[in-house]
Design a protein around this motif. Structure first.
Motif: not given
Length: 330
Positions: A297-308, A269-276
Protein backbone atom coordinates in the motif's frame (compact mmCIF):
# COMPACT_ATOMS: atom_id res chain seq x y z
CA UNK A 1 -13.27 -2.22 69.13
CA UNK A 2 -13.83 -4.64 66.24
CA UNK A 3 -12.85 -3.09 62.90
CA UNK A 4 -15.55 -2.80 60.24
CA UNK A 5 -15.51 -5.69 57.74
CA UNK A 6 -13.72 -4.94 54.51
CA UNK A 7 -16.27 -4.28 51.72
CA UNK A 8 -16.35 -6.74 48.86
CA UNK A 9 -15.39 -5.32 45.47
CA UNK A 10 -13.69 -6.19 42.22
CA UNK A 11 -10.19 -5.23 41.12
CA UNK A 12 -11.68 -2.60 38.81
CA UNK A 13 -13.26 -0.90 41.86
CA UNK A 14 -10.25 -0.87 44.17
CA UNK A 15 -11.24 0.62 47.54
CA UNK A 16 -9.69 3.85 48.81
CA UNK A 17 -7.72 2.07 51.56
CA UNK A 18 -6.39 -0.44 49.04
CA UNK A 19 -5.43 2.24 46.52
CA UNK A 20 -3.58 4.28 49.17
CA UNK A 21 -1.68 1.27 50.50
CA UNK A 22 -0.79 0.05 47.01
CA UNK A 23 0.53 3.50 46.08
CA UNK A 24 2.60 3.55 49.27
CA UNK A 25 3.99 0.08 48.56
CA UNK A 26 5.02 1.19 45.07
CA UNK A 27 6.77 4.28 46.43
CA UNK A 28 8.53 2.56 49.36
CA UNK A 29 9.04 -0.86 47.80
CA UNK A 30 7.16 -2.76 50.52
CA UNK A 31 4.65 -2.56 53.38
CA UNK A 32 4.23 -4.67 56.50
CA UNK A 33 1.80 -7.52 56.89
CA UNK A 34 0.04 -5.57 59.62
CA UNK A 35 -0.51 -2.64 57.24
CA UNK A 36 -2.14 -4.97 54.72
CA UNK A 37 -4.79 -6.02 57.26
CA UNK A 38 -6.58 -2.73 56.52
CA UNK A 39 -6.83 -3.67 52.82
CA UNK A 40 -6.83 -7.48 52.45
CA UNK A 41 -8.10 -7.04 48.89
CA UNK A 42 -4.54 -6.26 47.75
CA UNK A 43 -3.36 -9.75 48.69
CA UNK A 44 -6.55 -11.33 47.31
CA UNK A 45 -5.99 -9.65 43.93
CA UNK A 46 -2.29 -10.49 43.93
CA UNK A 47 -1.23 -6.85 44.05
CA UNK A 48 0.86 -7.56 47.20
CA UNK A 49 2.91 -10.70 47.78
CA UNK A 50 5.34 -11.83 50.52
CA UNK A 51 8.95 -10.76 50.06
CA UNK A 52 11.36 -13.61 49.38
CA UNK A 53 13.90 -12.43 51.96
CA UNK A 54 11.46 -11.33 54.69
CA UNK A 55 8.05 -12.96 54.93
CA UNK A 56 6.81 -10.21 57.27
CA UNK A 57 6.99 -7.76 54.41
CA UNK A 58 4.73 -7.53 51.40
CA UNK A 59 6.06 -6.27 48.08
CA UNK A 60 3.92 -4.75 45.31
CA UNK A 61 3.38 -6.39 41.95
CA UNK A 62 4.27 -4.00 39.12
CA UNK A 63 1.08 -2.26 37.88
CA UNK A 64 1.80 -3.16 34.24
CA UNK A 65 2.12 -6.85 35.14
CA UNK A 66 -1.00 -6.72 37.32
CA UNK A 67 -3.03 -5.05 34.57
CA UNK A 68 -1.89 -7.60 31.98
CA UNK A 69 -2.89 -10.51 34.22
CA UNK A 70 -6.29 -9.05 34.97
CA UNK A 71 -7.01 -8.22 31.33
CA UNK A 72 -5.93 -11.71 30.30
CA UNK A 73 -8.36 -13.15 32.80
CA UNK A 74 -11.11 -10.95 31.41
CA UNK A 75 -10.33 -12.01 27.84
CA UNK A 76 -10.45 -15.68 28.86
CA UNK A 77 -13.83 -15.20 30.52
CA UNK A 78 -15.18 -13.43 27.43
CA UNK A 79 -13.87 -16.25 25.21
CA UNK A 80 -15.52 -18.81 27.49
CA UNK A 81 -18.82 -16.93 27.28
CA UNK A 82 -18.63 -16.80 23.50
CA UNK A 83 -17.99 -20.53 23.33
CA UNK A 84 -20.90 -21.07 25.71
CA UNK A 85 -23.15 -18.89 23.51
CA UNK A 86 -22.14 -20.89 20.42
CA UNK A 87 -22.87 -24.21 22.19
CA UNK A 88 -26.23 -22.97 23.43
CA UNK A 89 -27.19 -21.66 20.00
CA UNK A 90 -26.13 -24.93 18.40
CA UNK A 91 -28.09 -26.98 20.95
CA UNK A 92 -31.27 -24.92 20.70
CA UNK A 93 -31.26 -24.35 16.92
CA UNK A 94 -33.03 -27.67 16.07
CA UNK A 95 -35.46 -27.11 18.94
CA UNK A 96 -36.32 -23.66 17.59
CA UNK A 97 -37.04 -25.20 14.20
CA UNK A 98 -39.50 -27.63 15.81
CA UNK A 99 -41.17 -24.84 17.76
CA UNK A 100 -41.24 -22.60 14.68
CA UNK A 101 -43.11 -25.22 12.65
CA UNK A 102 -45.56 -25.75 15.51
CA UNK A 103 -46.27 -22.05 16.11
CA UNK A 104 -46.14 -20.88 12.50
CA UNK A 105 -43.00 -18.73 13.10
CA UNK A 106 -40.51 -21.08 11.50
CA UNK A 107 -38.99 -18.30 9.41
CA UNK A 108 -37.93 -16.44 12.54
CA UNK A 109 -35.69 -19.34 13.63
CA UNK A 110 -34.09 -20.09 10.26
CA UNK A 111 -30.64 -18.85 11.24
CA UNK A 112 -28.33 -21.51 12.67
CA UNK A 113 -24.89 -21.23 14.27
CA UNK A 114 -22.17 -23.57 13.00
CA UNK A 115 -19.02 -24.05 15.10
CA UNK A 116 -15.82 -25.58 13.74
CA UNK A 117 -14.38 -25.79 10.24
CA UNK A 118 -15.45 -29.39 9.76
CA UNK A 119 -19.08 -28.72 10.68
CA UNK A 120 -19.18 -25.61 8.49
CA UNK A 121 -17.70 -27.56 5.57
CA UNK A 122 -20.25 -30.36 5.98
CA UNK A 123 -23.14 -27.88 6.09
CA UNK A 124 -21.95 -26.11 2.93
CA UNK A 125 -21.44 -29.47 1.22
CA UNK A 126 -24.96 -30.56 2.16
CA UNK A 127 -26.46 -27.30 0.88
CA UNK A 128 -24.61 -27.66 -2.44
CA UNK A 129 -25.65 -31.30 -2.73
CA UNK A 130 -29.27 -30.16 -2.38
CA UNK A 131 -28.76 -27.42 -5.01
CA UNK A 132 -28.90 -27.77 -8.76
CA UNK A 133 -28.74 -24.39 -10.47
CA UNK A 134 -26.49 -21.68 -8.98
CA UNK A 135 -23.89 -20.92 -6.33
CA UNK A 136 -22.80 -17.33 -5.60
CA UNK A 137 -19.64 -16.75 -3.57
CA UNK A 138 -17.58 -13.82 -2.33
CA UNK A 139 -14.00 -14.66 -1.38
CA UNK A 140 -12.11 -11.72 0.18
CA UNK A 141 -8.35 -11.62 0.63
CA UNK A 142 -7.55 -13.32 3.96
CA UNK A 143 -3.83 -12.62 4.31
CA UNK A 144 -2.16 -15.14 6.62
CA UNK A 145 -4.88 -15.40 9.25
CA UNK A 146 -6.07 -18.80 8.02
CA UNK A 147 -2.80 -20.23 6.74
CA UNK A 148 -3.12 -23.32 8.94
CA UNK A 149 -6.50 -24.37 7.52
CA UNK A 150 -6.69 -22.87 4.02
CA UNK A 151 -5.03 -25.77 2.12
CA UNK A 152 -7.54 -28.28 3.49
CA UNK A 153 -10.45 -25.89 2.93
CA UNK A 154 -9.39 -25.23 -0.68
CA UNK A 155 -8.98 -28.93 -1.48
CA UNK A 156 -12.39 -29.80 -0.06
CA UNK A 157 -14.06 -26.81 -1.76
CA UNK A 158 -12.51 -27.65 -5.14
CA UNK A 159 -13.92 -31.18 -5.12
CA UNK A 160 -17.29 -29.93 -3.90
CA UNK A 161 -17.47 -27.25 -6.59
CA UNK A 162 -16.49 -29.61 -9.41
CA UNK A 163 -19.17 -32.08 -8.35
CA UNK A 164 -21.73 -29.25 -8.46
CA UNK A 165 -20.54 -28.15 -11.93
CA UNK A 166 -20.68 -31.74 -13.17
CA UNK A 167 -24.37 -31.78 -12.24
CA UNK A 168 -25.00 -28.77 -14.51
CA UNK A 169 -24.72 -26.03 -11.89
CA UNK A 170 -23.29 -22.56 -12.36
CA UNK A 171 -20.77 -20.88 -10.02
CA UNK A 172 -20.07 -17.15 -9.89
CA UNK A 173 -17.33 -15.83 -7.60
CA UNK A 174 -16.22 -12.33 -6.61
CA UNK A 175 -12.65 -11.60 -5.50
CA UNK A 176 -10.67 -8.47 -4.79
CA UNK A 177 -8.47 -7.09 -7.58
CA UNK A 178 -5.39 -8.04 -5.54
CA UNK A 179 -6.20 -11.72 -6.15
CA UNK A 180 -6.43 -11.53 -9.96
CA UNK A 181 -2.92 -12.96 -10.32
CA UNK A 182 -2.75 -15.00 -7.11
CA UNK A 183 -1.29 -18.47 -7.88
CA UNK A 184 -3.88 -20.26 -5.72
CA UNK A 185 -6.75 -18.54 -7.54
CA UNK A 186 -5.28 -19.16 -10.98
CA UNK A 187 -4.72 -22.82 -10.07
CA UNK A 188 -8.34 -23.15 -9.01
CA UNK A 189 -9.64 -22.13 -12.44
CA UNK A 190 -7.08 -24.29 -14.21
CA UNK A 191 -8.59 -27.30 -12.43
CA UNK A 192 -12.32 -26.48 -12.58
CA UNK A 193 -14.35 -27.22 -15.70
CA UNK A 194 -17.92 -26.20 -16.40
CA UNK A 195 -20.06 -23.07 -16.12
CA UNK A 196 -17.83 -21.08 -13.77
CA UNK A 197 -17.12 -17.33 -13.82
CA UNK A 198 -15.07 -14.96 -11.68
CA UNK A 199 -14.90 -11.18 -11.41
CA UNK A 200 -13.00 -8.75 -9.20
CA UNK A 201 -13.52 -5.47 -7.35
CA UNK A 202 -11.28 -3.18 -5.31
CA UNK A 203 -13.34 -3.99 -2.21
CA UNK A 204 -15.76 -6.80 -1.44
CA UNK A 205 -17.80 -7.81 1.58
CA UNK A 206 -16.81 -10.58 3.96
CA UNK A 207 -17.08 -14.19 2.78
CA UNK A 208 -20.48 -15.20 1.43
CA UNK A 209 -21.91 -18.38 -0.12
CA UNK A 210 -25.47 -18.54 -1.49
CA UNK A 211 -26.86 -21.78 -2.95
CA UNK A 212 -29.87 -21.67 -5.29
CA UNK A 213 -30.89 -18.42 -3.54
CA UNK A 214 -32.29 -20.59 -0.73
CA UNK A 215 -29.42 -21.00 1.73
CA UNK A 216 -26.64 -18.54 2.64
CA UNK A 217 -23.51 -18.87 4.75
CA UNK A 218 -21.63 -15.96 6.31
CA UNK A 219 -18.80 -15.93 8.88
CA UNK A 220 -19.59 -15.16 12.53
CA UNK A 221 -15.98 -14.88 13.75
CA UNK A 222 -12.77 -13.38 12.38
CA UNK A 223 -11.07 -16.74 12.02
CA UNK A 224 -14.13 -18.22 10.26
CA UNK A 225 -14.37 -20.99 12.88
CA UNK A 226 -17.99 -19.92 13.51
CA UNK A 227 -20.52 -19.31 10.73
CA UNK A 228 -24.21 -18.60 10.31
CA UNK A 229 -26.37 -20.82 8.11
CA UNK A 230 -29.27 -18.68 6.91
CA UNK A 231 -32.47 -20.11 5.39
CA UNK A 232 -34.79 -17.16 5.96
CA UNK A 233 -36.04 -16.24 2.44
CA UNK A 234 -35.96 -12.48 3.04
CA UNK A 235 -32.38 -12.48 4.36
CA UNK A 236 -31.09 -14.85 1.68
CA UNK A 237 -32.82 -12.76 -1.00
CA UNK A 238 -31.19 -9.60 0.36
CA UNK A 239 -27.73 -11.18 0.28
CA UNK A 240 -28.22 -12.52 -3.25
CA UNK A 241 -29.37 -9.10 -4.49
CA UNK A 242 -26.31 -7.47 -2.89
CA UNK A 243 -24.14 -10.00 -4.72
CA UNK A 244 -25.86 -9.28 -8.05
CA UNK A 245 -25.21 -5.55 -7.73
CA UNK A 246 -21.55 -6.08 -6.89
CA UNK A 247 -21.27 -8.54 -9.79
CA UNK A 248 -22.46 -5.97 -12.32
CA UNK A 249 -19.87 -3.48 -11.03
CA UNK A 250 -17.00 -5.98 -11.12
CA UNK A 251 -14.33 -6.56 -13.76
CA UNK A 252 -14.37 -9.97 -15.51
CA UNK A 253 -11.42 -12.20 -14.59
CA UNK A 254 -12.41 -15.69 -15.79
CA UNK A 255 -13.04 -17.21 -18.30
CA UNK A 256 -12.34 -14.00 -20.25
CA UNK A 257 -10.14 -11.51 -18.43
CA UNK A 258 -10.70 -7.80 -19.04
CA UNK A 259 -7.70 -5.54 -18.53
CA UNK A 260 -8.35 -2.56 -16.31
CA UNK A 261 -7.10 0.61 -18.03
CA UNK A 262 -4.39 2.96 -16.80
CA UNK A 263 -5.35 6.64 -17.20
CA UNK A 264 -2.73 9.39 -17.34
CA UNK A 265 -0.16 7.15 -15.67
CA UNK A 266 -2.45 6.26 -12.76
CA UNK A 267 -3.32 2.58 -12.39
CA UNK A 268 -6.79 1.41 -11.30
CA UNK A 269 -5.35 0.26 -7.98
CA UNK A 270 -3.80 3.67 -7.39
CA UNK A 271 -7.18 5.28 -8.14
CA UNK A 272 -8.75 3.06 -5.48
CA UNK A 273 -6.03 4.09 -3.02
CA UNK A 274 -6.55 7.74 -3.95
CA UNK A 275 -10.24 7.43 -3.09
CA UNK A 276 -9.43 6.08 0.36
CA UNK A 277 -6.73 8.70 0.90
CA UNK A 278 -9.24 11.45 0.23
CA UNK A 279 -11.53 9.86 2.82
CA UNK A 280 -8.73 10.15 5.39
CA UNK A 281 -7.85 6.47 5.82
CA UNK A 282 -4.43 5.39 7.15
CA UNK A 283 -2.08 3.17 5.17
CA UNK A 284 -3.02 0.24 7.41
CA UNK A 285 -6.75 0.76 6.82
CA UNK A 286 -6.18 1.09 3.05
CA UNK A 287 -4.19 -2.14 2.98
CA UNK A 288 -6.88 -4.00 4.92
CA UNK A 289 -9.74 -2.79 2.74
CA UNK A 290 -7.98 -3.46 -0.56
CA UNK A 291 -6.56 -6.85 0.47
CA UNK A 292 -2.84 -6.03 0.33
CA UNK A 293 -0.05 -5.79 2.86
CA UNK A 294 0.82 -2.38 4.28
CA UNK A 295 4.21 -2.29 2.52
CA UNK A 296 2.55 -2.68 -0.88
CA UNK A 297 0.00 0.00 0.00
CA UNK A 298 2.80 2.43 0.88
CA UNK A 299 4.62 1.68 -2.38
CA UNK A 300 1.46 2.59 -4.33
CA UNK A 301 0.98 5.77 -2.26
CA UNK A 302 4.58 6.76 -3.04
CA UNK A 303 4.10 6.11 -6.77
CA UNK A 304 0.87 8.11 -6.73
CA UNK A 305 2.65 11.00 -4.99
CA UNK A 306 5.50 10.89 -7.52
CA UNK A 307 3.09 10.91 -10.47
CA UNK A 308 1.17 13.91 -9.11
CA UNK A 309 4.30 15.74 -7.89
CA UNK A 310 3.30 15.70 -4.23
CA UNK A 311 5.83 16.33 -1.45
CA UNK A 312 3.58 15.59 1.55
CA UNK A 313 0.52 13.61 2.57
CA UNK A 314 -1.60 16.74 2.91
CA UNK A 315 -0.49 18.04 -0.49
CA UNK A 316 -1.23 14.65 -2.05
CA UNK A 317 -4.85 14.83 -0.94
CA UNK A 318 -5.14 18.32 -2.40
CA UNK A 319 -3.54 17.29 -5.71
CA UNK A 320 -5.80 14.24 -6.02
CA UNK A 321 -8.86 16.44 -5.62
CA UNK A 322 -7.62 19.08 -8.06
CA UNK A 323 -6.53 16.55 -10.69
CA UNK A 324 -10.05 15.25 -11.32
CA UNK A 325 -8.56 11.77 -11.07
CA UNK A 326 -11.51 10.38 -9.18
CA UNK A 327 -13.99 11.76 -11.73
CA UNK A 328 -12.45 9.64 -14.52
CA UNK A 329 -14.13 6.44 -15.54
CA UNK A 330 -11.90 3.36 -15.27
Amino acid sequence: MTPAPHPEHGAEDLCAAGMQLYERALREGHVSGADAETAPCLVDFGLLHPAVTDLTRLEPLAPAVALHRMLRGTEERIADERRREARLAEAFEPLMRIDGRRSGTEGLSMVGVLSGYDRIGRAIGQAMAESSSEVLTIQPHTGHRLAHVLPAIHTEALARDQDFLDRGGRIRTLYQHTLRNAPSVIARYEQLSGDVEARTLDEVTDRLIVTDRRVAFIPASKDRSVALEIRHPAIVGFLATAFDRLWHLATPMYPQAVQRPTLNGITPRQRAIATLLIEGHTDAAIAERLGMNIRTARVHVAKLAATLGSESRAQLGYLIGRSGLLDQEG
